[in-house]
Motif scaffolding. Sequence first.
Motif, PDB file in Angstrom:
ATOM      1  N   VAL A 160      84.903  -7.135 -17.107  1.00  0.00           N
ATOM      2  CA  VAL A 160      84.874  -5.864 -17.829  1.00  0.00           C
ATOM      3  C   VAL A 160      83.792  -5.873 -18.901  1.00  0.00           C
ATOM      4  N   ASN A 161      83.129  -6.999 -19.032  1.00  0.00           N
ATOM      5  CA  ASN A 161      82.075  -7.127 -20.039  1.00  0.00           C
ATOM      6  C   ASN A 161      80.741  -6.634 -19.489  1.00  0.00           C
ATOM      7  N   LEU A 162      79.967  -6.015 -20.364  1.00  0.00           N
ATOM      8  CA  LEU A 162      78.654  -5.504 -19.986  1.00  0.00           C
ATOM      9  C   LEU A 162      77.572  -6.457 -20.458  1.00  0.00           C
ATOM     10  N   ASP A 163      76.687  -6.834 -19.530  1.00  0.00           N
ATOM     11  CA  ASP A 163      75.545  -7.681 -19.847  1.00  0.00           C
ATOM     12  C   ASP A 163      74.301  -6.798 -19.841  1.00  0.00           C
ATOM     13  N   GLN A 164      73.868  -6.376 -21.035  1.00  0.00           N
ATOM     14  CA  GLN A 164      72.742  -5.447 -21.147  1.00  0.00           C
ATOM     15  C   GLN A 164      71.458  -6.060 -20.595  1.00  0.00           C
ATOM     16  N   GLN A 165      71.248  -7.345 -20.848  1.00  0.00           N
ATOM     17  CA  GLN A 165      70.039  -7.999 -20.357  1.00  0.00           C
ATOM     18  C   GLN A 165      70.009  -8.040 -18.831  1.00  0.00           C
ATOM     19  N   PHE A 189      68.302  -4.507  -2.837  1.00  0.00           N
ATOM     20  CA  PHE A 189      69.220  -3.375  -2.931  1.00  0.00           C
ATOM     21  C   PHE A 189      70.640  -3.818  -2.604  1.00  0.00           C
ATOM     22  N   ILE A 190      70.780  -4.545  -1.511  1.00  0.00           N
ATOM     23  CA  ILE A 190      72.105  -4.982  -1.071  1.00  0.00           C
ATOM     24  C   ILE A 190      72.757  -5.873  -2.123  1.00  0.00           C
ATOM     25  N   HIS A 191      72.017  -6.847  -2.633  1.00  0.00           N
ATOM     26  CA  HIS A 191      72.586  -7.799  -3.604  1.00  0.00           C
ATOM     27  C   HIS A 191      73.080  -7.095  -4.865  1.00  0.00           C
ATOM     28  N   VAL A 192      72.252  -6.263  -5.456  1.00  0.00           N
ATOM     29  CA  VAL A 192      72.624  -5.618  -6.720  1.00  0.00           C
ATOM     30  C   VAL A 192      73.769  -4.628  -6.513  1.00  0.00           C
ATOM     31  N   LEU A 193      73.701  -3.821  -5.464  1.00  0.00           N
ATOM     32  CA  LEU A 193      74.700  -2.770  -5.266  1.00  0.00           C
ATOM     33  C   LEU A 193      76.061  -3.305  -4.837  1.00  0.00           C
ATOM     34  N   THR A 194      76.114  -4.514  -4.299  1.00  0.00           N
ATOM     35  CA  THR A 194      77.404  -5.035  -3.828  1.00  0.00           C
ATOM     36  C   THR A 194      77.994  -6.134  -4.699  1.00  0.00           C
ATOM     37  N   SER A 195      77.268  -6.603  -5.695  1.00  0.00           N
ATOM     38  CA  SER A 195      77.777  -7.725  -6.490  1.00  0.00           C
ATOM     39  C   SER A 195      78.071  -7.394  -7.944  1.00  0.00           C
ATOM     40  N   ARG A 196      77.573  -6.264  -8.442  1.00  0.00           N
ATOM     41  CA  ARG A 196      77.787  -5.916  -9.853  1.00  0.00           C
ATOM     42  C   ARG A 196      79.045  -5.063 -10.031  1.00  0.00           C
ATOM     43  N   SER A 197      79.697  -5.227 -11.175  1.00  0.00           N
ATOM     44  CA  SER A 197      80.858  -4.405 -11.497  1.00  0.00           C
ATOM     45  C   SER A 197      80.429  -2.956 -11.673  1.00  0.00           C
ATOM     46  N   ALA A 198      81.401  -2.062 -11.674  1.00  0.00           N
ATOM     47  CA  ALA A 198      81.088  -0.641 -11.802  1.00  0.00           C
ATOM     48  C   ALA A 198      80.352  -0.340 -13.102  1.00  0.00           C
ATOM     49  N   VAL A 199      80.837  -0.877 -14.219  1.00  0.00           N
ATOM     50  CA  VAL A 199      80.192  -0.600 -15.505  1.00  0.00           C
ATOM     51  C   VAL A 199      78.808  -1.229 -15.559  1.00  0.00           C
ATOM     52  N   GLN A 200      78.654  -2.400 -14.953  1.00  0.00           N
ATOM     53  CA  GLN A 200      77.358  -3.071 -14.946  1.00  0.00           C
ATOM     54  C   GLN A 200      76.349  -2.289 -14.109  1.00  0.00           C
ATOM     55  N   LEU A 201      76.756  -1.856 -12.934  1.00  0.00           N
ATOM     56  CA  LEU A 201      75.861  -1.116 -12.050  1.00  0.00           C
ATOM     57  C   LEU A 201      75.510   0.246 -12.644  1.00  0.00           C
ATOM     58  N   SER A 202      76.484   0.910 -13.249  1.00  0.00           N
ATOM     59  CA  SER A 202      76.224   2.210 -13.883  1.00  0.00           C
ATOM     60  C   SER A 202      75.182   2.081 -14.986  1.00  0.00           C
ATOM     61  N   THR A 203      75.287   1.025 -15.793  1.00  0.00           N
ATOM     62  CA  THR A 203      74.326   0.795 -16.872  1.00  0.00           C
ATOM     63  C   THR A 203      72.937   0.515 -16.306  1.00  0.00           C
ATOM     64  N   THR A 204      72.871  -0.236 -15.233  1.00  0.00           N
ATOM     65  CA  THR A 204      71.592  -0.515 -14.580  1.00  0.00           C
ATOM     66  C   THR A 204      70.933   0.768 -14.106  1.00  0.00           C
TER      67      THR A 204
END
Length: 314
Positions: A160-165, A189-204
Amino acid sequence: MSTISVPPIVNVEEDCQELNQAFRGLGCDAKKVIAILGHRTQVQRLAIADAYYQQFGEDLHERLKSELHGHFEKAMLLWMMDATKRDTQLLIESAKGIGANDTAFLGILCSRTPSQILCIKQTYFKTYSKSLESHIEGETTGDYRKLLLALVRGDRSESVNLDQQLAETDAHELYRAGASRLGANEDTFIHVLTSRSAVQLSTTLQFYLRTFGHDLEKVIKKETAGNFQTALLTVMECTCYPAQFFAKELYQSMKGLGTDDYTLIRVVVTRAETDMQYIKTEFSSIYKKTLEQMISGDTSGNYRLFLLTLVGGE
């Protein structure tokens, strides 16, 4: 947020007696069945099924199957299933049409946690004596196959933690994988979209838009095609904006002539105890009418009453 209205006190034995009364005589008292089972949590429903067998020596699932009919029967039987078994059944049904029914398949995988996906895979293997991965490998090819297999691995972070970097790094990686080169680097594309949490991907995605002046959706539409493109866009929306995604699914199932009852039932039954309240809010915001109004206009009888009960409209 659930839309199920549950009474403060539930007596499982009394529920069983009431259900047995509803099954007696000519025809089933469907409204009584809905009044009981439509207002119980999954834990309570499974307890009722166990107690019903103990009291009457009869499988409640089979009794409901014999008493109910049509879309109402389908919806009620799914509602009475354990969540993992239900998800597995729905995945099996949608997997038969991979390439034609991607949205259902992807919607289930993208809205489940890694631990839930693991349970689904175990149930799938027990049912078919083969892995879900082997089914996908046999039905798909190329980058589309890679994406589905990545989702089935269940590698998405549950933090649930966000990693801004990390969000900034991912945004630059996605840019280098698409807009900055001739031809896309699909693996990124596949790696980032399938491995990050919802909050992490939204921030990206937000950082990507601010930094490069266009959204990732535009790049995906330009640099990819076919099932792979559709799947990437579906994964991105369902992961980051699930309420919006399911609101659109519900609307598409009921718009125009005829109703896609399979989709309508799947979304209502699987989301009623999780985030249906948010889905209803998105639905009203996008389409300027309530979900209850649309269900009322596209369904009838006990089927309508049951769906409205699950979405908090009755």
